[in-house]
Structures are given as structure tokens and as C-alpha cells.
Design a protein around this motif. Sequence first.
Motif, PDB file in Angstrom:
ATOM      1  N   ASP A  54      -8.082 -14.142 -25.365  1.00  0.00           N
ATOM      2  CA  ASP A  54      -8.086 -14.895 -24.100  1.00  0.00           C
ATOM      3  C   ASP A  54      -9.514 -15.140 -23.616  1.00  0.00           C
ATOM      4  N   HIS A  55     -10.370 -14.122 -23.756  1.00  0.00           N
ATOM      5  CA  HIS A  55     -11.776 -14.286 -23.381  1.00  0.00           C
ATOM      6  C   HIS A  55     -12.429 -15.365 -24.247  1.00  0.00           C
ATOM      7  N   ALA A  56     -12.148 -15.327 -25.554  1.00  0.00           N
ATOM      8  CA  ALA A  56     -12.722 -16.331 -26.465  1.00  0.00           C
ATOM      9  C   ALA A  56     -12.267 -17.730 -26.070  1.00  0.00           C
ATOM     10  N   ARG A  57     -10.990 -17.890 -25.752  1.00  0.00           N
ATOM     11  CA  ARG A  57     -10.476 -19.203 -25.310  1.00  0.00           C
ATOM     12  C   ARG A  57     -11.223 -19.689 -24.070  1.00  0.00           C
ATOM     13  N   GLU A 109     -15.559 -34.336 -25.707  1.00  0.00           N
ATOM     14  CA  GLU A 109     -14.881 -33.091 -25.352  1.00  0.00           C
ATOM     15  C   GLU A 109     -14.044 -32.622 -26.544  1.00  0.00           C
ATOM     16  N   LEU A 110     -14.086 -31.322 -26.809  1.00  0.00           N
ATOM     17  CA  LEU A 110     -13.285 -30.776 -27.900  1.00  0.00           C
ATOM     18  C   LEU A 110     -11.811 -30.787 -27.510  1.00  0.00           C
ATOM     19  N   SER A 111     -10.966 -31.198 -28.445  1.00  0.00           N
ATOM     20  CA  SER A 111      -9.527 -31.214 -28.199  1.00  0.00           C
ATOM     21  C   SER A 111      -9.007 -29.772 -28.163  1.00  0.00           C
ATOM     22  N   GLN A 112      -7.787 -29.622 -27.709  1.00  0.00           N
ATOM     23  CA  GLN A 112      -7.169 -28.293 -27.689  1.00  0.00           C
ATOM     24  C   GLN A 112      -7.073 -27.717 -29.096  1.00  0.00           C
ATOM     25  N   VAL A 113      -6.733 -28.552 -30.070  1.00  0.00           N
ATOM     26  CA  VAL A 113      -6.639 -28.108 -31.468  1.00  0.00           C
ATOM     27  C   VAL A 113      -8.008 -27.644 -31.966  1.00  0.00           C
ATOM     28  N   GLN A 114      -9.057 -28.392 -31.662  1.00  0.00           N
ATOM     29  CA  GLN A 114     -10.406 -28.004 -32.074  1.00  0.00           C
ATOM     30  C   GLN A 114     -10.823 -26.695 -31.402  1.00  0.00           C
ATOM     31  N   GLN A 115     -10.494 -26.540 -30.129  1.00  0.00           N
ATOM     32  CA  GLN A 115     -10.811 -25.295 -29.427  1.00  0.00           C
ATOM     33  C   GLN A 115     -10.072 -24.114 -30.051  1.00  0.00           C
ATOM     34  N   GLU A 116      -8.806 -24.304 -30.365  1.00  0.00           N
ATOM     35  CA  GLU A 116      -8.026 -23.217 -30.983  1.00  0.00           C
ATOM     36  C   GLU A 116      -8.580 -22.860 -32.358  1.00  0.00           C
ATOM     37  N   TYR A 117      -9.044 -23.859 -33.094  1.00  0.00           N
ATOM     38  CA  TYR A 117      -9.684 -23.597 -34.385  1.00  0.00           C
ATOM     39  C   TYR A 117     -10.908 -22.691 -34.192  1.00  0.00           C
ATOM     40  N   LEU A 118     -11.778 -23.024 -33.235  1.00  0.00           N
ATOM     41  CA  LEU A 118     -12.978 -22.217 -32.998  1.00  0.00           C
ATOM     42  C   LEU A 118     -12.614 -20.800 -32.570  1.00  0.00           C
ATOM     43  N   VAL A 119     -11.609 -20.670 -31.715  1.00  0.00           N
ATOM     44  CA  VAL A 119     -11.149 -19.343 -31.284  1.00  0.00           C
ATOM     45  C   VAL A 119     -10.622 -18.570 -32.488  1.00  0.00           C
ATOM     46  N   ASP A 120      -9.887 -19.235 -33.365  1.00  0.00           N
ATOM     47  CA  ASP A 120      -9.349 -18.569 -34.553  1.00  0.00           C
ATOM     48  C   ASP A 120     -10.472 -18.096 -35.476  1.00  0.00           C
ATOM     49  N   VAL A 121     -11.516 -18.902 -35.624  1.00  0.00           N
ATOM     50  CA  VAL A 121     -12.672 -18.501 -36.442  1.00  0.00           C
ATOM     51  C   VAL A 121     -13.319 -17.247 -35.833  1.00  0.00           C
ATOM     52  N   ILE A 122     -13.511 -17.257 -34.526  1.00  0.00           N
ATOM     53  CA  ILE A 122     -14.106 -16.113 -33.820  1.00  0.00           C
ATOM     54  C   ILE A 122     -13.256 -14.865 -34.024  1.00  0.00           C
ATOM     55  N   MET A 123     -11.949 -14.989 -33.831  1.00  0.00           N
ATOM     56  CA  MET A 123     -11.060 -13.828 -33.941  1.00  0.00           C
ATOM     57  C   MET A 123     -10.981 -13.330 -35.385  1.00  0.00           C
ATOM     58  N   THR A 124     -11.031 -14.238 -36.337  1.00  0.00           N
ATOM     59  CA  THR A 124     -11.044 -13.838 -37.750  1.00  0.00           C
ATOM     60  C   THR A 124     -12.284 -13.002 -38.032  1.00  0.00           C
ATOM     61  N   TRP A 125     -13.435 -13.435 -37.526  1.00  0.00           N
ATOM     62  CA  TRP A 125     -14.673 -12.678 -37.730  1.00  0.00           C
ATOM     63  C   TRP A 125     -14.573 -11.306 -37.063  1.00  0.00           C
ATOM     64  N   ILE A 126     -14.080 -11.250 -35.837  1.00  0.00           N
ATOM     65  CA  ILE A 126     -13.947  -9.975 -35.125  1.00  0.00           C
ATOM     66  C   ILE A 126     -13.050  -9.019 -35.908  1.00  0.00           C
ATOM     67  N   LYS A 127     -11.932  -9.500 -36.391  1.00  0.00           N
ATOM     68  CA  LYS A 127     -11.014  -8.636 -37.161  1.00  0.00           C
ATOM     69  C   LYS A 127     -11.676  -8.144 -38.446  1.00  0.00           C
ATOM     70  N   ARG A 128     -12.426  -9.013 -39.103  1.00  0.00           N
ATOM     71  CA  ARG A 128     -13.157  -8.604 -40.324  1.00  0.00           C
ATOM     72  C   ARG A 128     -14.184  -7.518 -39.986  1.00  0.00           C
ATOM     73  N   GLU A 129     -14.878  -7.695 -38.885  1.00  0.00           N
ATOM     74  CA  GLU A 129     -15.871  -6.687 -38.455  1.00  0.00           C
ATOM     75  C   GLU A 129     -15.211  -5.348 -38.172  1.00  0.00           C
ATOM     76  N   MET A 130     -14.058  -5.382 -37.523  1.00  0.00           N
ATOM     77  CA  MET A 130     -13.373  -4.144 -37.188  1.00  0.00           C
ATOM     78  C   MET A 130     -12.853  -3.435 -38.430  1.00  0.00           C
ATOM     79  N   GLU A 131     -12.447  -4.195 -39.423  1.00  0.00           N
ATOM     80  CA  GLU A 131     -12.007  -3.606 -40.703  1.00  0.00           C
ATOM     81  C   GLU A 131     -13.176  -2.959 -41.438  1.00  0.00           C
ATOM     82  N   ARG A 132     -14.361  -3.508 -41.244  1.00  0.00           N
ATOM     83  CA  ARG A 132     -15.570  -2.994 -41.900  1.00  0.00           C
ATOM     84  C   ARG A 132     -15.988  -1.623 -41.385  1.00  0.00           C
ATOM     85  N   LYS A 133     -15.692  -1.349 -40.103  1.00  0.00           N
ATOM     86  CA  LYS A 133     -16.127  -0.106 -39.466  1.00  0.00           C
ATOM     87  C   LYS A 133     -15.203   1.039 -39.815  1.00  0.00           C
TER      88      LYS A 133
END
Length: 133
Positions: A54-57, A109-133
Motif C-alpha cells: 500500500d505504501h508503494a502504491r 501520467e502513468l496509467s493504473q496498469v503501469q503503476q501496478e507494474y512498478l509496484v509489482d517490480v518493487i514488491m518483487t525486489w523486496i521479497k527477493r531481499e527478504m529471502e536473501r537475509k
Amino acid sequence: MAYQVTRMGIHMTKNEWYAQLFERLDNSKFRSSFHLKQKDIDYINKKGLDTIQDHARDFIAKRVAPAVIANDGKQTPTKGHPVFIAQHATATCCRECIRKWHKLPPGRELSQVQQEYLVDVIMTWIKREMERK
């Protein structure tokens, strides 16, 4: 999220695009220098991934989605929230980085789909980082 990405006339699945994107990010000396610290992971664990998403969105909608951004290139701090760190690691921090790495043109302006894509990229990176620790 099921979608296909077209890059230079080549259709890719989300998994193929993400594999290529994250390989490129991992090979960037600057992008690969960003990592979550233990305090960031503790914050994520305390708040939960849904809240972090939600924060990323919210950050994407307010800081990079508008067509014109007065302080573009300086709107995302490099610390203070796990999403900010993820934005720099994934090149979702400003419209120029988004143009270069994600092929989404500035000045619109970024569309809702484009915004969701960016949020998904961010969350994918965060999850990968958490798996690394």
C-alpha cells in the motif's frame, strides 16, 4: 498479474521480462548497491507486506505517476523507508529512470496498469531481499 511485455518487437511473459530486468539490475553497479538493512526488514515484518505494498502504491501514485513532476530526479529519498530503497534498486525512483529501465515515457501520467507494474517490480525486489537475509 498476467500480461505480456513487448520489447523491441519481441513478446515476453512477465516471468521472462522480470528475469531479464532483474539480471540487468543485478549487473548495474549502482542499482545492485542497494540492499535492505535489518531495520528495514524488521519494519516490513512489523507492518506486513500488504501494508508495504500500500505504501508503494501511494509513493508511486504521488511521486512518479503524474505527467509533470517539479522535482523529478530528486523526489525519492535514498533511505527512510524500505520502498524508497527498493525504488532506487529497481529504477522506479524517477521518470527518467523509469523511461530508461522500464520503457515508460515521461510527460504522460502513468496509467493504473503501469503503476501496478512498478509496484509489482518493487514488491518483487523486496521479497527477493527478504529471502536473501
